[in-house]
Design a protein around this motif. Structure first.
Motif, PDB file in Angstrom:
ATOM      1  N   LEU A  63     -20.243 -11.749 -21.437  1.00 11.72           N
ATOM      2  CA  LEU A  63     -21.692 -11.935 -21.583  1.00 11.72           C
ATOM      3  C   LEU A  63     -22.045 -13.416 -21.682  1.00 11.72           C
ATOM      4  O   LEU A  63     -23.050 -13.870 -21.104  1.00 11.72           O
ATOM      5  CB  LEU A  63     -22.176 -11.195 -22.826  1.00 11.72           C
ATOM      6  CG  LEU A  63     -22.153  -9.663 -22.756  1.00 11.72           C
ATOM      7  CD1 LEU A  63     -22.512  -9.063 -24.115  1.00 11.72           C
ATOM      8  CD2 LEU A  63     -23.132  -9.155 -21.694  1.00 11.72           C
ATOM      9  N   MET A  64     -21.215 -14.185 -22.412  1.00 11.41           N
ATOM     10  CA  MET A  64     -21.456 -15.624 -22.524  1.00 11.41           C
ATOM     11  C   MET A  64     -21.344 -16.303 -21.158  1.00 11.41           C
ATOM     12  O   MET A  64     -22.136 -17.203 -20.839  1.00 11.41           O
ATOM     13  CB  MET A  64     -20.462 -16.238 -23.508  1.00 11.41           C
ATOM     14  CG  MET A  64     -20.654 -15.785 -24.954  1.00 11.41           C
ATOM     15  SD  MET A  64     -19.341 -16.390 -26.047  1.00 11.41           S
ATOM     16  CE  MET A  64     -19.568 -18.155 -25.922  1.00 11.41           C
ATOM     17  N   ASP A  65     -20.388 -15.892 -20.353  1.00 16.68           N
ATOM     18  CA  ASP A  65     -20.243 -16.484 -19.018  1.00 16.68           C
ATOM     19  C   ASP A  65     -21.448 -16.178 -18.136  1.00 16.68           C
ATOM     20  O   ASP A  65     -21.909 -17.036 -17.373  1.00 16.68           O
ATOM     21  CB  ASP A  65     -18.969 -15.961 -18.355  1.00 16.68           C
ATOM     22  CG  ASP A  65     -17.710 -16.602 -18.929  1.00 16.68           C
ATOM     23  OD1 ASP A  65     -17.832 -17.686 -19.525  1.00 16.68           O
ATOM     24  OD2 ASP A  65     -16.630 -16.013 -18.783  1.00 16.68           O
ATOM     25  N   ILE A  66     -21.947 -14.952 -18.228  1.00 18.66           N
ATOM     26  CA  ILE A  66     -23.115 -14.585 -17.427  1.00 18.66           C
ATOM     27  C   ILE A  66     -24.322 -15.417 -17.848  1.00 18.66           C
ATOM     28  O   ILE A  66     -25.065 -15.953 -17.009  1.00 18.66           O
ATOM     29  CB  ILE A  66     -23.408 -13.084 -17.563  1.00 18.66           C
ATOM     30  CG1 ILE A  66     -22.268 -12.270 -16.941  1.00 18.66           C
ATOM     31  CG2 ILE A  66     -24.726 -12.726 -16.888  1.00 18.66           C
ATOM     32  CD1 ILE A  66     -22.391 -10.784 -17.156  1.00 18.66           C
ATOM     33  N   VAL A  67     -24.533 -15.521 -19.159  1.00 18.99           N
ATOM     34  CA  VAL A  67     -25.648 -16.325 -19.662  1.00 18.99           C
ATOM     35  C   VAL A  67     -25.476 -17.781 -19.255  1.00 18.99           C
ATOM     36  O   VAL A  67     -26.442 -18.459 -18.863  1.00 18.99           O
ATOM     37  CB  VAL A  67     -25.744 -16.192 -21.195  1.00 18.99           C
ATOM     38  CG1 VAL A  67     -26.775 -17.173 -21.752  1.00 18.99           C
ATOM     39  CG2 VAL A  67     -26.121 -14.767 -21.568  1.00 18.99           C
ATOM     40  N   ALA A 125     -21.924 -19.953  -9.880  1.00 19.94           N
ATOM     41  CA  ALA A 125     -21.621 -18.626  -9.336  1.00 19.94           C
ATOM     42  C   ALA A 125     -20.328 -18.083  -9.943  1.00 19.94           C
ATOM     43  O   ALA A 125     -20.223 -16.895 -10.264  1.00 19.94           O
ATOM     44  CB  ALA A 125     -21.513 -18.690  -7.818  1.00 19.94           C
ATOM     45  N   GLY A 126     -19.334 -18.967 -10.114  1.00 17.30           N
ATOM     46  CA  GLY A 126     -18.069 -18.531 -10.689  1.00 17.30           C
ATOM     47  C   GLY A 126     -18.231 -18.036 -12.113  1.00 17.30           C
ATOM     48  O   GLY A 126     -17.589 -17.064 -12.526  1.00 17.30           O
ATOM     49  N   SER A 127     -19.080 -18.682 -12.892  1.00 15.89           N
ATOM     50  CA  SER A 127     -19.315 -18.253 -14.264  1.00 15.89           C
ATOM     51  C   SER A 127     -19.900 -16.846 -14.306  1.00 15.89           C
ATOM     52  O   SER A 127     -19.488 -16.015 -15.122  1.00 15.89           O
ATOM     53  CB  SER A 127     -20.253 -19.244 -14.961  1.00 15.89           C
ATOM     54  OG  SER A 127     -20.463 -18.873 -16.303  1.00 15.89           O
ATOM     55  N   ILE A 128     -20.851 -16.571 -13.419  1.00  8.63           N
ATOM     56  CA  ILE A 128     -21.472 -15.243 -13.381  1.00  8.63           C
ATOM     57  C   ILE A 128     -20.454 -14.188 -12.943  1.00  8.63           C
ATOM     58  O   ILE A 128     -20.341 -13.116 -13.555  1.00  8.63           O
ATOM     59  CB  ILE A 128     -22.690 -15.251 -12.443  1.00  8.63           C
ATOM     60  CG1 ILE A 128     -23.770 -16.191 -12.997  1.00  8.63           C
ATOM     61  CG2 ILE A 128     -23.250 -13.850 -12.275  1.00  8.63           C
ATOM     62  CD1 ILE A 128     -24.947 -16.379 -12.060  1.00  8.63           C
ATOM     63  N   ILE A 129     -19.717 -14.489 -11.885  1.00  4.23           N
ATOM     64  CA  ILE A 129     -18.748 -13.515 -11.364  1.00  4.23           C
ATOM     65  C   ILE A 129     -17.648 -13.250 -12.381  1.00  4.23           C
ATOM     66  O   ILE A 129     -17.278 -12.096 -12.633  1.00  4.23           O
ATOM     67  CB  ILE A 129     -18.157 -14.022 -10.033  1.00  4.23           C
ATOM     68  CG1 ILE A 129     -19.247 -14.042  -8.948  1.00  4.23           C
ATOM     69  CG2 ILE A 129     -16.998 -13.137  -9.602  1.00  4.23           C
ATOM     70  CD1 ILE A 129     -18.794 -14.641  -7.640  1.00  4.23           C
ATOM     71  N   VAL A 130     -17.130 -14.313 -13.018  1.00  4.89           N
ATOM     72  CA  VAL A 130     -16.097 -14.124 -14.038  1.00  4.89           C
ATOM     73  C   VAL A 130     -16.640 -13.302 -15.195  1.00  4.89           C
ATOM     74  O   VAL A 130     -15.956 -12.420 -15.737  1.00  4.89           O
ATOM     75  CB  VAL A 130     -15.570 -15.494 -14.521  1.00  4.89           C
ATOM     76  CG1 VAL A 130     -14.711 -15.313 -15.768  1.00  4.89           C
ATOM     77  CG2 VAL A 130     -14.765 -16.164 -13.433  1.00  4.89           C
ATOM     78  N   GLY A 131     -17.884 -13.555 -15.591  1.00  2.44           N
ATOM     79  CA  GLY A 131     -18.485 -12.780 -16.670  1.00  2.44           C
ATOM     80  C   GLY A 131     -18.578 -11.309 -16.339  1.00  2.44           C
ATOM     81  O   GLY A 131     -18.252 -10.439 -17.173  1.00  2.44           O
TER      82      GLY A 131
END
Length: 616
Positions: free
Chosen positions: A48-52, A81-87
């Motif tokens: 969730l933190m990565d998506i945010v 984009a990587g942060s969202i995908i990893v999240g």
């Protein structure tokens, strides 16, 4: 005294672990068995933190921001984009980590450093980066806690999905890019359009430009296609193992040998021969547990088969297999004796799920006031010209057996057979010639369309030891008179002495005691509420009607239990049981394998109709 494999006992009980103080317990960390649960929960939070981090604006007053601005713009976009995908992937991995899956551990080890770098480059978040790296180190330290086997078949499906859906997404994306040719700035060549599609599927901005805000439409469309490809591939790669349950011929022969010696113990024993179940044997081969894996639940039914002294060995093999694959172990419909052995050997808990209706042939009679309704119904049907036959399957000729099989399939009111706990799923198999078929017959009237001649209803009974039978299937022609089920059960009980049958198992009445207590004078508010809920659920599931149907034959009631690890697992186990019995069907896209025929339960299709005729 502790019971060991195959009933071997030891008087030596190892001393329990020394209890630690609160501070020492905290410093030691979670218990080894709780590590996967802790890791899965923390991974979901970090996801969730990565998506945010990928969605929220970046901090612009940190030293990291200064260094990030030196990097090319595409690197910053890649980090977002990587942060969202990893999240998103970490959220999907959380369940696999909680279940101690090896492949989830490996994916977490690979994803967490990427998420940490993405947070640092785009979001400039020291806290998010630190959490990701701490969990990364914790995963490496506790690698031995993640031993559950992966599903290799899912890997191939995930790879196939990535290839085919990726290709389809690219083709559709190219169509989207080309469909807005009038809004393009300039005349970009084909290779630039292809490059724009590829960048867009990964969430980046390509070289093609549009007017009138079309850039956002194309970008969001391409991004959605890429995200859909990633999510579907991740689902196939990280979902729980769901092996195809197949009873081999060798396993079936072993089970039949055990049933020949010990089949009288449990009326559900013969249903272990369903060929869409798997089986585990005790080390000595003297006992076995049959099961099927449904939605990550390793679901056994009835008591173990075989020698009671060898039950602990079979149960230990069952629990070891469940642990190896991180399945949730559960038992549906075991007897009181079986429940005591299961709970003693495994530490699981038990809950009464209902009662089994058993009729003793010697005590059954149509005389008396209590049997008045059944007696009147049977005599009325007989006056209408119906006759019955009760025979062993081996006594039917091939033509008549084929007609019964076709009729049973034609009279089924669902696309697929239902059943798991009390269903065999086949009629007339060469190995089941000692099963019994009861049929109702009436000559067709003039102009009446009867594709199966005078056959109007049938019931199938499977062996329960040498002197018992269990009702497995009930089917009837919808044009036949109501009361066919009562007619055939009475016919079976009357023919039972000649067939050397001393007892008959009808089926389960779920939560019978709650229904019975809630309807009595002076019942408390809690019991009345329970009964009200059950009656409400009876609109969709035949709870009350099955109880009333069984009660008409004045049976004795034997309690049956469900065995489960924790109360929080009950909803999941209940969902798996309803899937196994055929009352719930997942969409075909979510099924983990081609669904085998779900052979019929005590498939009382017309119990409700029988209830209507009870007062006739």
């Amino acid at each position: 005294m502790s019971v060991r494999v195959d009933g071997k006992k030891s008087d030596e009980v190892p001393p329990g672990p020394k209890r630690l103080s609160g501070l020492a317990r905290f410093l030691k960390g979670p218990k080894p068995e709780t590590v996967p649960t802790v890791v899965g929960t923390v991974a979901a939070i970090i996801g969730l933190m990565d998506i945010v981090a990928g969605v929220m604006p970046r901090w612009r007053w940190s030293r990291v921001h200064y260094w990030a601005e030196v990097l090319p713009g595409s690197v910053t976009q890649l980090a977002a984009a990587g942060s969202i995908i990893v999240g998103i992937l970490l959220l999907m991995l959380a369940h696999g980590l909680k279940r101690a899956k090896q492949h989830a551990w490996l994916a977490g080890v690979l994803l967490l450093p990427v998420g940490a770098a993405a947070q640092l480059i785009y979001r400039h978040s020291y806290i998010g980066t630190a959490f990701s790296l701490l969990l990364f180190a914790y995963l490496l330290w506790h690698k031995s806690s993640f031993t559950a086997l992966p599903d290799r078949r899912s890997r191939w499906k995930a790879l196939a999905n990535l290839v085919f859906m990726g290709g389809a997404s690219f083709g559709l994306g190219w169509v989207i890019v080309g469909s807005h040719a009038n809004q393009m700035i300039g005349d970009p060549p084909v290779h630039e359009q292809i490059e724009h599609v590829l960048w867009g599927l990964f969430g980046f901005e390509g070289s093609v430009r549009y007017t009138g805000g079309t850039d956002y439409v194309v970008a969001y469309s391409l991004g959605a296609l890429g995200l859909l490809t990633v999510l579907s591939t991740a689902y196939l790669a990280f979902r729980p193992e769901y092996p195809a349950a197949v009873l081999t011929e060798e396993d079936e022969d072993k089970l039949r040998e055990l049933l020949a010696k010990h089949g009288h113990r449990d009326s559900l024993g013969h249903f272990a021969l369903r060929r869409d179940k798997s089986v585990v044997f005790s080390p000595s081969g003297k006992a076995a547990v049959s099961y099927r894996v449904v939605s990550g639940v390793m679901l056994a039914s009835g008591d173990p088969i075989g020698d009671v002294e060898a039950w602990p060995g079979a149960i230990e093999q069952f629990m070891e297999l469940a642990k190896r694959h991180s399945w949730t172990p559960a038992v549906a419909g075991c007897s009181e004796t079986g429940g005591e052995v299961w709970t003693r050997e495994t530490g699981l808990d038990a809950l009464e799920m209902g009662d089994e209706a058993i009729v003793d042939v010697a005590d059954f009679s149509l005389t008396g006031r209590s049997m008045r309704n059944v007696r009147q119904m049977v005599k009325r049907i007989e006056r209408n010209g119906y006759s019955t036959k009760v025979r062993r399957v081996g006594d039917l000729d091939a033509e008549e057996l084929a007609a019964v099989q076709k009729a049973a399939n034609a009279w089924r009111d669902t696309e697929e057979e239902r059943g798991f706990s009390m269903a065999l799923g086949r009629i007339g198999d060469p190995k089941d010639l000692d099963a019994i078929i009861a049929t109702a017959h009436k000559d067709p009237e003039e102009g009446e369309d009867c594709p199966f001649g005078d056959l109007r209803a049938m019931q199938h009974y499977v062996p329960w030891g040498k002197d018992g039978s269990s009702l497995e299937l009930m089917r009837r022609d919808r044009s036949a008179d109501p009361g066919m089920n009562e007619l055939l059960i009475v016919a079976f009980l009357q023919a039972a002495p000649e067939l050397k049958i001393a007892k008959l198992s009808l089926n389960f009445a779920f939560f019978r005691s709650a229904l019975e207590r809630g309807g009595k004078l002076g019942a408390g508010p809690v019991v009345r509420i329970q009964r009200g809920v059950l009656i409400f659920l009876s609109r969709w599931f035949q709870i009350e009607s099955l109880y009333k149907f069984n009660e008409k034959f004045r049976p004795r009631w034997e309690p049956r239990f469900i065995v489960f690890p924790n109360s929080r697992d009950l909803p999941r186990i209940g969902f798996a049981m309803m899937q196994a019995e055929g009352f719930l069907e997942l969409p075909r896209l979510l099924r983990r394998r081609p669904t085998p025929p779900k052979p019929g339960v005590h498939d009382h299709e017309d119990v409700e109709q029988a209830e209507v005729t009870r007062a006739a």
